[in-house]
Design a protein around this motif. Structure first.
Motif, short mmCIF file in Angstrom:
data_model
loop_
_atom_site.label_atom_id
_atom_site.label_comp_id
_atom_site.label_asym_id
_atom_site.label_seq_id
_atom_site.Cartn_x
_atom_site.Cartn_y
_atom_site.Cartn_z
N UNK A 101 9.57 71.65 -70.14
CA UNK A 101 9.58 69.98 -70.56
C UNK A 101 10.57 70.03 -71.54
N UNK A 102 11.90 69.42 -70.77
CA UNK A 102 12.91 69.53 -71.60
C UNK A 102 13.92 68.28 -71.26
N UNK A 103 14.34 67.69 -71.55
CA UNK A 103 15.20 66.42 -71.08
C UNK A 103 16.94 67.26 -71.40
N UNK A 104 17.69 67.19 -70.16
CA UNK A 104 18.54 67.52 -69.74
C UNK A 104 20.19 66.55 -70.40
N UNK A 105 20.29 66.06 -70.18
CA UNK A 105 20.84 65.09 -71.33
C UNK A 105 20.60 64.86 -73.26
N UNK A 157 17.10 57.44 -65.45
CA UNK A 157 17.55 58.14 -63.72
C UNK A 157 18.47 58.79 -64.43
N UNK A 158 19.13 58.63 -66.16
CA UNK A 158 20.07 59.24 -66.32
C UNK A 158 20.16 60.55 -65.89
N UNK A 159 18.53 61.08 -67.02
CA UNK A 159 18.71 62.59 -66.93
C UNK A 159 18.40 63.40 -65.08
N UNK A 160 17.92 62.59 -64.54
CA UNK A 160 17.43 63.19 -63.10
C UNK A 160 18.91 62.96 -62.24
N UNK A 161 19.74 62.02 -62.98
CA UNK A 161 20.99 62.09 -62.11
C UNK A 161 21.42 63.86 -62.42
#
Length: 349
Positions: A101-105, A157-161
């Motif tokens: 569990x980590x947010x890439x952004x 959406x930004x993290x998914x991208x």
């Protein structure tokens, strides 16, 4: 209840998530991850309750290093919860965790993201993007004026991208807020745009007295609309309680069947027994029995069997005496002092 909104399937360890598979119940340890013994004991206790995935906080290197030892002692998949530090994510993956569990952004330079994604891809480990209303990006708060559902979805959406641009789609998403309607709105919007599996929950729901209500309402709405692939009930309580409540929510919607289903009347002026005590005792004695049966504890011998005719077994009390019934039909009369043991014996037989 609406038809299930089909999402793609990912695997957290051996557990399938999404794609129409049974909704997965998960929780989070509340021990210091560095304390291997206490963390393993809590996870084993969660396993007994039926927890299927567990998340662990990884705030430092020592916590990450402990994951390998913990994993060797438990059976359910482990998810490492990492914030900001890409090195902790890499160390967690090295230790054999089943999900991240980590947010890439939020982890800095693109090369750091690439390293984490490459390691997760090599090990077949999914990444959960966890968007939370309490930690939304400043620019989105400024754009929307608040952590509105649209802001939560745009953040996800930004993290998914970022991950998709690195050809990584082994993704699970959550969009949580402590407000029920905001959370529901965010998941609804997301479900219209994406087919990634969703982990649903109401964040910081509170102590059981209020948190169970908020979680039941929020998760109940989403699940009734076919939204949700894994759930966590976030309570200021022991994690075992989170798991028990999660199963009760799923059971009430006919989505999972686990344990005994107990129904009891609210009591009225006709009640001549201590029904609240009796119902509590029945619940306590049957808590760890995983039989798909319905038990009724009623306070009126006149209407009890009829009102609970769908129950497999039940008791209905009058003053000093009562009846034991099965499928709405009276089996025999019993003394008030025998209510509990007579019911339990009938269930066992």
């Amino acid at each position: 209840m609406e038809a299930y909104r089909r999402t793609r399937t990912i695997y957290v360890g051996h557990v399938p998530v999404g794609g129409g598979h049974p909704i997965v119940v998960q929780s989070m340890t509340k021990t210091d991850t560095r304390n291997v013994k206490s963390t393993v004991n809590q996870i084993k206790s969660l396993e007994v309750e039926g927890c299927e995935i567990v998340r662990l906080a990884v705030p430092d290197t020592d916590s990450a290093k402990a994951l390998g030892k913990i994993k060797k002692s438990v059976h359910i998949p482990l998810i490492a919860d990492v914030h900001f530090d890409w090195r902790l994510a890499l160390k967690s993956i090295e230790q054999g965790i089943d999900g991240l569990r980590i947010n890439p952004g939020n982890i800095g330079a693109k090369w750091k993201v690439k390293e984490v994604v490459a390691a997760a891809h090599d090990k077949g480990i999914p990444i959960r993007i966890g968007v939370n209303a309490g930690s939304l990006e400043r620019e989105l708060l400024k754009k929307y004026g608040d952590s509105k559902p649209e802001a939560l979805v745009e953040s996800a959406g930004k993290h998914i991208q970022i991950l998709e641009e690195l050809h990584f789609t082994n993704i699970k998403v959550s969009l949580k807020a402590s407000e029920v309607l905001k959370t529901v709105g965010a998941y609804r919007l997301f479900s219209e745009k994406y087919d990634y599996p969703l982990h649903i929950g109401i964040s910081e729901a509170g102590p059981p007295s209020t948190g169970i209500i908020k979680s039941s309402v929020g998760l109940g709405i989403l699940l009734s609309e076919g939204i949700g692939d894994t759930i966590r009930v976030s309570l200021t309580a022991e994690p075992e309680e989170e798991v028990r409540v999660a199963y009760e929510i799923l059971k009430s919607l006919g989505l999972r069947k686990k344990g005994v289903d107990i129904i009891s009347c609210p009591t009225c002026g006709r009640c001549r027994i201590d029904l609240r005590r009796l119902a509590t005792e029945v619940e306590s004695r049957l808590r760890n029995i995983d039989k798909q049966i319905k038990i009724a504890v009623m306070g009126c011998v006149v209407n009890g069997p009829g009102e609970a005719r769908e129950a497999d077994f039940g008791i209905a009390g009058g003053k000093g005496r009562g009846i034991l019934f099965k499928k709405g039909k009276v089996v025999r009369q019993i003394k008030e002092s025998e209510f509990l043991e007579a019911l339990l014996k009938e269930i066992e037989e």
